[in-house]
Motif scaffolding. Structure first.
Motif, PDB file in Angstrom:
ATOM      1  N   UNK A  57       0.834  -1.208   0.000  1.00 57.61           N
ATOM      2  CA  UNK A  57       0.000   0.000   0.000  1.00 57.61           C
ATOM      3  C   UNK A  57       0.867   1.256   0.000  1.00 57.61           C
ATOM      4  N   UNK A  58       1.926   1.238   0.787  1.00 63.03           N
ATOM      5  CA  UNK A  58       2.789   2.405   0.894  1.00 63.03           C
ATOM      6  C   UNK A  58       3.633   2.628  -0.358  1.00 63.03           C
ATOM      7  N   UNK A  59       4.042   1.550  -0.987  1.00 63.24           N
ATOM      8  CA  UNK A  59       4.943   1.654  -2.141  1.00 63.24           C
ATOM      9  C   UNK A  59       4.220   1.824  -3.468  1.00 63.24           C
ATOM     10  N   UNK A  60       3.031   1.225  -3.598  1.00 69.93           N
ATOM     11  CA  UNK A  60       2.427   1.126  -4.931  1.00 69.93           C
ATOM     12  C   UNK A  60       1.021   1.708  -5.052  1.00 69.93           C
ATOM     13  N   UNK A  61       0.472   2.245  -3.964  1.00 68.89           N
ATOM     14  CA  UNK A  61      -0.863   2.853  -4.038  1.00 68.89           C
ATOM     15  C   UNK A  61      -0.795   4.293  -3.540  1.00 68.89           C
ATOM     16  N   UNK A  62      -1.955   4.949  -3.506  1.00 66.68           N
ATOM     17  CA  UNK A  62      -2.010   6.344  -3.082  1.00 66.68           C
ATOM     18  C   UNK A  62      -1.806   6.566  -1.597  1.00 66.68           C
ATOM     19  N   UNK A  63      -1.681   5.526  -0.808  1.00 61.50           N
ATOM     20  CA  UNK A  63      -1.560   5.672   0.641  1.00 61.50           C
ATOM     21  C   UNK A  63      -0.239   6.346   1.004  1.00 61.50           C
ATOM     22  N   UNK A  64      -0.352   7.422   1.805  1.00 56.85           N
ATOM     23  CA  UNK A  64       0.861   8.096   2.290  1.00 56.85           C
ATOM     24  C   UNK A  64       0.962   8.041   3.814  1.00 56.85           C
ATOM     25  N   UNK A  65      -0.090   7.583   4.467  1.00 58.91           N
ATOM     26  CA  UNK A  65      -0.076   7.449   5.929  1.00 58.91           C
ATOM     27  C   UNK A  65      -0.958   6.273   6.307  1.00 58.91           C
ATOM     28  N   UNK A  66      -0.462   5.435   7.213  1.00 57.00           N
ATOM     29  CA  UNK A  66      -1.239   4.267   7.627  1.00 57.00           C
ATOM     30  C   UNK A  66      -1.092   4.062   9.123  1.00 57.00           C
ATOM     31  N   UNK A  67      -2.197   3.788   9.788  1.00 53.92           N
ATOM     32  CA  UNK A  67      -2.222   3.513  11.228  1.00 53.92           C
ATOM     33  C   UNK A  67      -2.610   2.051  11.401  1.00 53.92           C
ATOM     34  N   UNK A  68      -1.729   1.282  12.024  1.00 56.62           N
ATOM     35  CA  UNK A  68      -1.940  -0.154  12.169  1.00 56.62           C
ATOM     36  C   UNK A  68      -2.310  -0.465  13.612  1.00 56.62           C
ATOM     37  N   UNK A  69      -3.562  -0.855  13.843  1.00 53.82           N
ATOM     38  CA  UNK A  69      -4.000  -1.253  15.178  1.00 53.82           C
ATOM     39  C   UNK A  69      -3.748  -2.739  15.359  1.00 53.82           C
ATOM     40  N   UNK A  70      -2.680  -3.065  16.050  1.00 56.28           N
ATOM     41  CA  UNK A  70      -2.297  -4.472  16.178  1.00 56.28           C
ATOM     42  C   UNK A  70      -3.168  -5.219  17.172  1.00 56.28           C
ATOM     43  N   UNK A  71      -3.780  -4.516  18.105  1.00 54.37           N
ATOM     44  CA  UNK A  71      -4.650  -5.173  19.078  1.00 54.37           C
ATOM     45  C   UNK A  71      -6.039  -5.460  18.520  1.00 54.37           C
ATOM     46  N   UNK A  72      -6.591  -4.463  17.810  1.00 52.81           N
ATOM     47  CA  UNK A  72      -7.994  -4.593  17.397  1.00 52.81           C
ATOM     48  C   UNK A  72      -8.185  -4.797  15.899  1.00 52.81           C
ATOM     49  N   UNK A  73      -7.090  -4.783  15.120  1.00 54.56           N
ATOM     50  CA  UNK A  73      -7.220  -5.005  13.683  1.00 54.56           C
ATOM     51  C   UNK A  73      -7.813  -3.840  12.925  1.00 54.56           C
ATOM     52  N   UNK A  74      -7.776  -2.654  13.516  1.00 51.28           N
ATOM     53  CA  UNK A  74      -8.266  -1.455  12.842  1.00 51.28           C
ATOM     54  C   UNK A  74      -7.121  -0.822  12.054  1.00 51.28           C
ATOM     55  N   UNK A  75      -7.322  -0.637  10.757  1.00 50.54           N
ATOM     56  CA  UNK A  75      -6.295  -0.052   9.893  1.00 50.54           C
ATOM     57  C   UNK A  75      -6.848   1.238   9.296  1.00 50.54           C
TER      58      UNK A  75
END
Length: 211
Positions: A57-75
């Protein structure tokens, strides 16, 4: 406002390759950290596959910021194709190729960087830009003119590949991570309620010391 004398935001207007800052959280949570075992989440069960998706997502799509919720699976994702919006996805959905292909526009890192620069150029030429003070406008012009590359691909790969290791630290574990390409920073929150904020460049140093 005197921009030369004002105190800067920890992460904000400029770019600081040497940024490495630790923020303490609630002391009571740190004291009880060893009494709170980590519960296995869907992210833990699929972490390597999910991290591959995050990197893509970071390298090949328009995403420039991502928040990874490792406990609850919220991205949470922010895209150059919809820059004022924040989308929220479930980790399990990102494991489905059809879901990813239908939700994220493709663009390579170089063109994503160029598009962000064009956004700022449009802002500089918009009448609303005159609401800013002369000093702010001058600083903005200079920052945008000298804007660096979004991120070093090798550093970015190193960060994403080592997130699983931070999830499995003895006693302490990573709860969430925010990876931002625009200012090349990563912010990480741990189960002790502490937060580590650093530049992509400093992340390797952090891993070598603590992992």
């Amino acid at each position: 406002m005197n921009f030369q004398n004002k105190k800067n935001a920890l992460v904000g207007y400029g770019f600081d390759e040497n940024l490495m800052r630790s923020l303490k959280g609630d002391p009571s949570l740190k004291e009880s950290v060893y009494n709170r075992e980590r519960t296995q989440s869907i992210v833990d069960d699929n972490i390597d596959e999910l991290m591959d998706v995050v990197l893509s997502l970071l390298l090949f799509t328009g995403i420039f910021r991502i928040v990874i919720g490792l406990n609850n699976g919220e991205i949470k994702t922010s895209s150059v194709f919809d820059p004022f919006n924040v989308e929220i996805h479930l980790a399990e959905d990102l494991l489905v190729k059809e879901y990813v292909s239908s939700h994220f526009g493709m663009i390579d890192l170089d063109e994503k960087e160029a598009l962000i620069k064009r956004y700022y150029q449009m802002l500089e030429n918009d009448p609303a830009f005159n609401y800013l003070s002369d000093e702010w406008q001058k600083t903005a012009h200079q920052r945008n003119k000298n804007m660096k590359r979004l991120a070093d691909e090798e550093e970015l790969r190193y960060i994403v590949e080592h997130i699983p290791a931070l999830r499995n630290l003895d006693g302490y574990y990573l709860r969430s991570a925010v990876i931002n390409l625009f200012n090349s920073t990563i912010s990480m929150s741990f189960n002790c309620d502490g937060t580590q904020i650093m530049s992509h460049k400093k992340f390797r140093e952090f891993i070598e010391e603590y992992v």
